[in-house]
Motif scaffolding. Structure first.
Motif, short mmCIF file in Angstrom:
data_model
loop_
_atom_site.label_atom_id
_atom_site.label_comp_id
_atom_site.label_asym_id
_atom_site.label_seq_id
_atom_site.Cartn_x
_atom_site.Cartn_y
_atom_site.Cartn_z
N ARG A 62 3.53 1.40 12.14
CA ARG A 62 3.59 1.58 10.70
C ARG A 62 5.02 1.32 10.26
NH1 ARG A 62 -0.01 6.29 8.25
NH2 ARG A 62 -1.92 5.85 9.36
N LEU A 108 -4.71 -7.00 11.75
CA LEU A 108 -4.40 -6.41 10.44
C LEU A 108 -5.66 -6.04 9.68
CD1 LEU A 108 -1.47 -8.59 9.01
CD2 LEU A 108 -1.41 -6.13 9.50
N LEU A 121 -0.30 -2.10 11.70
CA LEU A 121 -0.44 -3.31 12.51
C LEU A 121 -0.92 -2.83 13.88
CD1 LEU A 121 -0.03 -6.31 13.21
CD2 LEU A 121 2.38 -5.76 13.68
N THR A 166 0.11 -8.32 3.63
CA THR A 166 0.58 -9.06 4.80
C THR A 166 -0.48 -10.04 5.30
OG1 THR A 166 1.95 -7.16 5.38
CG2 THR A 166 1.57 -8.80 7.11
N ARG A 167 -1.75 -9.63 5.32
CA ARG A 167 -2.77 -10.58 5.79
C ARG A 167 -3.04 -11.65 4.74
NH1 ARG A 167 -6.18 -5.70 5.61
NH2 ARG A 167 -7.36 -5.89 3.71
N ALA A 188 -1.01 -3.70 4.65
CA ALA A 188 -1.79 -4.60 5.51
C ALA A 188 -2.44 -5.69 4.66
CB ALA A 188 -2.84 -3.80 6.28
N ARG A 210 5.81 -11.74 8.54
CA ARG A 210 6.60 -10.60 8.07
C ARG A 210 5.67 -9.52 7.55
NH1 ARG A 210 11.61 -13.00 4.65
NH2 ARG A 210 12.99 -12.57 6.40
N LEU A 211 5.97 -8.30 7.91
CA LEU A 211 5.20 -7.18 7.38
C LEU A 211 5.75 -6.87 5.98
CD1 LEU A 211 4.81 -4.74 10.43
CD2 LEU A 211 3.59 -6.84 9.86
N ASP A 234 -2.42 1.86 6.41
CA ASP A 234 -1.94 0.52 6.72
C ASP A 234 -1.18 0.51 8.03
OD1 ASP A 234 -2.17 -1.38 4.05
OD2 ASP A 234 -2.23 0.78 3.68
N PHE A 278 4.40 -0.39 4.24
CA PHE A 278 4.00 -1.78 4.44
C PHE A 278 2.52 -1.88 4.07
CE2 PHE A 278 1.46 -2.09 8.40
CZ PHE A 278 0.94 -3.37 8.29
#
Ligand SMILES: [Zn+2]
Length: 271
Positions: A38, A87, A137, A52-53, A49, A65-66, A135, A47
């Motif tokens: 996290r 993710l 990774l 980011t995805r 998810a 990059r997150l 959220d 962050f």
């Protein structure tokens, strides 16, 4: 140089305050262990998810990059010896173990991360934010979306020595947990330790972390010892699965996996 370095025992988590440009090194110590990461801004933004995805797809690797928000990166994946991260899925949590296995007191990555944040000097308040965010990774969790939209995952196949390095793009707070999943198979049914290091310049001030855990909380795992009798001609099948590697590298690991997979198909989720 390594400014901090340690081994996270199975089913534990650590929180780390990273300065911009410091790197965190996360390494498999044994085979097939899932890890949740996290990340938060120091003022408490998680962050995302989803963001980011949207930018990097569902299985980010080197260069991704997150993001806390579009254009607001927290961490960059600098190196990755075994791509196949996730993710899509939320962290495992007490409620999921209760719903799917009937165990009422099984800690998950979600609870371990919150607990670690509560012990990070200067950032204790983040644990309240973390308790409301899902959220993460999921390092080394292979996953996919089918054409019907259904998601699925496979057990982590990373091997001892596989490493992911993340660089802080801002001052950030992260949590890293060695997933306590001994029920669903994401870590091949046996939680194992992982190595975590912080890399930076030797003249930087000491890295602030929560206390390095020495052992998992009593309630983190549901392990029991079982003696199984297997007929000789069934062992040939077991050995074939061992060679495949997905369910474990030994007869005992594969038999445990097959048993738990069978139970999964016979139990109704309690949702
Ligand atoms: Zn987990």
């Amino acid at each position: 140089v390594r400014l901090a370095d340690g081994t996270l025992p199975a089913a534990t988590a650590i929180a780390i305050a990273l300065r911009v440009s410091q790197r965190v090194w996360i390494e498999q110590v044994e085979d097939g262990q899932g890890v949740d990461v996290r990340a938060f801004t120091v003022d408490g933004r998680s962050f995302s998810a989803a963001e980011t995805r949207a930018a990097y797809g569902t299985a980010p690797t080197v260069g991704a990059r997150l993001l806390a928000a579009p254009g607001r990166p927290l961490l960059t994946i600098l190196s990755d010896s075994a791509p196949g991260h996730d993710l899509l899925y939320p962290p495992c949590c007490e409620a999921a173990y209760a719903a799917y296995t009937g165990l009422s007191d099984h800690r998950g990555c979600a609870e371990l991360a919150v607990q670690a944040l509560s012990g990070l000097p200067g950032h204790e308040a983040l644990c309240e934010i973390a308790a409301w965010t899902d959220d993460v990774l999921n390092l080394w969790l292979p996953s996919a979306v089918g054409s019907d939209g259904a998601m699925r995952w496979w057990p982590a196949r990373a091997r001892a020595g596989d490493v992911v390095v993340l660089r802080a793009d801002a001052d950030v707070v992260i949590t890293v947990s060695s997933c306590p999943d001994d029920m669903f198979g994401t870590s091949q049914w046996e939680p194992k330790p992982v190595r975590v290091s912080v890399l930076g310049d030797p003249d930087e001030p000491p890295v602030v972390t929560s206390a390095w855990p020495s052992a998992p909380p009593q309630v983190a795992m549901a392990s029991r010892r079982l003696v199984l009798e297997v007929a000789e001609n069934d062992l040939a099948h077991v050995d074939a699965v061992v060679r495949g590697g997905w369910l474990g590298d030994t007869r005992a690991a594969v038999l445990r996996a097959l048993l738990l997979r069978h139970l999964e198909t016979t139990l109704e989720p309690r949702l």
